[in-house]
Design an enzyme around this catalytic site. Structure first.
Site, PDB file in Angstrom:
ATOM      1  N   GLN A 142       0.820  -1.216   0.000  1.00 15.85           N
ATOM      2  CA  GLN A 142       0.000   0.000   0.000  1.00 15.85           C
ATOM      3  C   GLN A 142       0.853   1.264   0.000  1.00 15.85           C
ATOM      4  O   GLN A 142       0.621   2.175  -0.790  1.00 15.85           O
ATOM      5  CB  GLN A 142      -0.931   0.014   1.217  1.00 15.85           C
ATOM      6  CG  GLN A 142      -1.756   1.292   1.267  1.00 15.85           C
ATOM      7  CD  GLN A 142      -2.930   1.216   2.224  1.00 15.85           C
ATOM      8  OE1 GLN A 142      -3.136   0.209   2.877  1.00 15.85           O
ATOM      9  NE2 GLN A 142      -3.696   2.275   2.299  1.00 15.85           N
ATOM     10  N   GLU A 164      -2.974  -7.752  -1.997  1.00 17.79           N
ATOM     11  CA  GLU A 164      -4.439  -7.660  -2.018  1.00 17.79           C
ATOM     12  C   GLU A 164      -4.839  -6.554  -2.998  1.00 17.79           C
ATOM     13  O   GLU A 164      -4.074  -5.624  -3.227  1.00 17.79           O
ATOM     14  CB  GLU A 164      -4.989  -7.415  -0.605  1.00 17.79           C
ATOM     15  CG  GLU A 164      -4.427  -6.207   0.108  1.00 17.79           C
ATOM     16  CD  GLU A 164      -5.433  -5.082   0.174  1.00 17.79           C
ATOM     17  OE1 GLU A 164      -6.631  -5.351   0.107  1.00 17.79           O
ATOM     18  OE2 GLU A 164      -5.006  -3.925   0.270  1.00 17.79           O
ATOM     19  N   THR A 193       1.269   2.276  12.796  1.00 19.92           N
ATOM     20  CA  THR A 193       0.118   1.784  12.031  1.00 19.92           C
ATOM     21  C   THR A 193      -0.162   0.317  12.331  1.00 19.92           C
ATOM     22  O   THR A 193      -1.197  -0.192  11.962  1.00 19.92           O
ATOM     23  CB  THR A 193       0.355   1.934  10.519  1.00 19.92           C
ATOM     24  OG1 THR A 193       1.594   1.295  10.205  1.00 19.92           O
ATOM     25  CG2 THR A 193       0.430   3.392  10.117  1.00 19.92           C
ATOM     26  N   ASN A 230       2.486  11.897   0.786  1.00 23.58           N
ATOM     27  CA  ASN A 230       3.060  11.281  -0.411  1.00 23.58           C
ATOM     28  C   ASN A 230       3.486  12.315  -1.438  1.00 23.58           C
ATOM     29  O   ASN A 230       4.461  12.117  -2.155  1.00 23.58           O
ATOM     30  CB  ASN A 230       2.060  10.298  -1.027  1.00 23.58           C
ATOM     31  CG  ASN A 230       1.847   9.097  -0.131  1.00 23.58           C
ATOM     32  OD1 ASN A 230       2.700   8.795   0.698  1.00 23.58           O
ATOM     33  ND2 ASN A 230       0.731   8.419  -0.265  1.00 23.58           N
ATOM     34  N   GLU A 239      26.327   6.889  -9.218  1.00 19.92           N
ATOM     35  CA  GLU A 239      27.074   7.940  -8.522  1.00 19.92           C
ATOM     36  C   GLU A 239      26.597   8.116  -7.087  1.00 19.92           C
ATOM     37  O   GLU A 239      27.377   8.451  -6.213  1.00 19.92           O
ATOM     38  CB  GLU A 239      26.939   9.267  -9.275  1.00 19.92           C
ATOM     39  CG  GLU A 239      27.941   9.407 -10.392  1.00 19.92           C
ATOM     40  CD  GLU A 239      27.836  10.756 -11.071  1.00 19.92           C
ATOM     41  OE1 GLU A 239      28.035  11.783 -10.394  1.00 19.92           O
ATOM     42  OE2 GLU A 239      27.543  10.781 -12.264  1.00 19.92           O
TER      43      GLU A 239
END
Length: 449
Positions: free
Chosen positions: A11, A71, A179, A228, A254
């Site tokens: 996820q 899933e 979480t 995100n 590099e």
């Protein structure tokens, strides 16, 4: 061409992937259906984005990426979302049952059934490349798929593509925000497995990014999308010089050469600046010196740890936008003279610079202000060992009572793997401690032995 394949696992990997590809499309002028936007078609094509996109016969651009989750729910959102026509449907791979936050399910039982199919798809994408440079693997340490399947995938990639770079972007369990209860188990098991297979691992932790969103971007209750999009800006900065031209380009190899002094010590700390909301943007100068100094502020880091307690081994500064090399050199030399920033004595130069002329892309309705220059700093510092010792401590508390261990053993794992993984991480902490010692101290200790 020097192509790069992105693999998004679980996820966290999938949702970070969505934010990254949204940003890449904006940066390269590619519409959500994979065609070039009208204003882009009139301009001469920059070749750079073929590192991340392949072109079909009909002139469509398809991301060189694989999404995989055990899933279907999260990837189904990609299949039905705005960018559903962008991705190749066979590169969105889902299983039937999830890993239930269990490393052993992701790595041994459920993951085993899917891995060959995934590797087959990766092989097809790789065959389509003329000079594959390496892989970017996005996953979390805490989830079952991210930790278990992510580790299995990296193991198999080392076998099939031994010499190619493998860079990870890993979501590390935050100190306060959790979480799942078994995060410490999953994280330590996955780190132990991937330590020898991954070349470089950029860690981000949710709590550090929550704090940035609250403090710098004035978002009262940040959601995963806010987090995100911020991570996507960082990933974009790291990969910008693979996709655009600049005066100092940096490719995947590099990063390793300049950031990883010893194979095991490959966890650079990521910092990004300027992190400001649109409301504050008009009152900030954002000079090169300012944004460079901001990189050494713990508040702008993507992992909670204090670099003032450790020493820097190597630092990579990636600038993008309206940048003059002279300003960069001035900013860096002023940082060198500061006493607060300590380098290990065996690495006197310590700075690698990258400059890319493409300014940071503004995301419509995004949280970050539109700015004309930005910098992303990757630094290998001994203070990241704090993050490991925090995690090890949580692992020890649970493992001393053998709590939750039966779930792992029930999926075919040996209990010995726990203690083996824990010893490996104890050794990693020790490695960091030794690297931070001055070379004279080190010689004295060797003589004592």
């Amino acid at each position: 061409m020097r192509e790069v394949i992105s693999i998004h696992v679980g996820q966290a990997g999938t949702q970070i992937g969505n934010a990254c590809w949204e940003l890449y499309c904006l940066e390269h002028g590619i519409e959500p259906d994979g065609r070039l936007s009208p204003e882009k078609t009139t301009k001469p094509l920059d070749d750079g984005f073929s590192t991340f996109f392949s072109e079909t016969g009909s002139g469509k651009y398809v991301p060189r990426s694989i999404y995989v989750d055990l899933e279907p729910n999260v990837i189904d959102q990609v299949r039905t979302g705005t960018y559903r026509h962008l991705f190749h449907p066979e590169q969105l791979i889902t299983g039937k049952e999830d890993a239930a936050n269990n490393y052993a399910r992701g790595h041994y039982t459920v993951g085993k059934e899917l891995i060959d199919h995934v590797l087959d798809r990766i092989r097809r994408v790789a065959d389509n490349c003329t000079g594959l440079q390496g892989f970017l693997v996005f996953h979390s340490f805490g989830g079952g798929t991210g930790s278990g399947f992510g580790a299995l995938l990296l193991e198999r990639l080392s076998v099939d593509y031994g010499k190619k770079s493998k860079l990870e972007f890993s979501v590390y369990p935050a100190p306060q925000v959790s979480t799942s209860v078994v995060e410490p188990y999953n994280s330590i098991l996955t780190t132990h497995t991937t330590l020898e297979h991954s070349d470089c691992s950029f860690m981000v932790d949710n709590e550090a990014i929550y704090d940035i969103c609250r403090r710098n971007l004035d978002i009262e209750r940040p959601g995963y999308e806010n987090l995100n999009r911020l991570i996507a800006q960082v990933v974009s900065s790291i990969t910008a010089s693979l996709r655009f031209d600049g005066s100092l380009n940096v490719d995947l190899n590099e990063f390793q050469t300049n950031l990883v002094p010893y194979p095991r010590i490959h966890f650079p700390l990521v910092t990004y600046a300027p992190l400001i909301s649109a409301a504050k943007a008009h009152h900030e100068a954002n000079s090169v010196a300012e944004i460079t100094n901001a990189c050494f502020e713990p508040n702008n880091q993507m992992v909670k740890c204090d670099p003032r307690n450790g020493k820097y081994m190597a630092t990579c500064l990636l600038y993008r936008g309206d940048i003059v090399t002279k300003d960069v050199n001035c900013a860096v030399s002023s940082i060198r003279t500061k006493r607060t920033i300590q380098f290990v004595d065996w690495c006197p130069t310590g700075f690698k610079l990258g400059v890319c002329y493409q300014p940071p892309q503004y995301v419509p309705n995004g949280d970050l202000a539109k700015v004309n220059r930005a910098v992303c700093m990757l630094s290998n510092t001994t203070s990241i060992a704090e993050a490991w010792s925090r995690l090890d401590h949580k692992f020890d508390l649970m493992y001393s009572k053998r709590a939750f261990v039966h779930w792992y053993v029930g999926e075919g794992m040996e209990e010995g793997e726990f203690s083996e993984a824990r010893e490996d991480l104890a050794a990693l902490e020790k490695d960091y401690e030794e690297v931070g010692q001055d070379s004279i101290e080190g010689e004295i200790m060797e003589e004592e032995y």
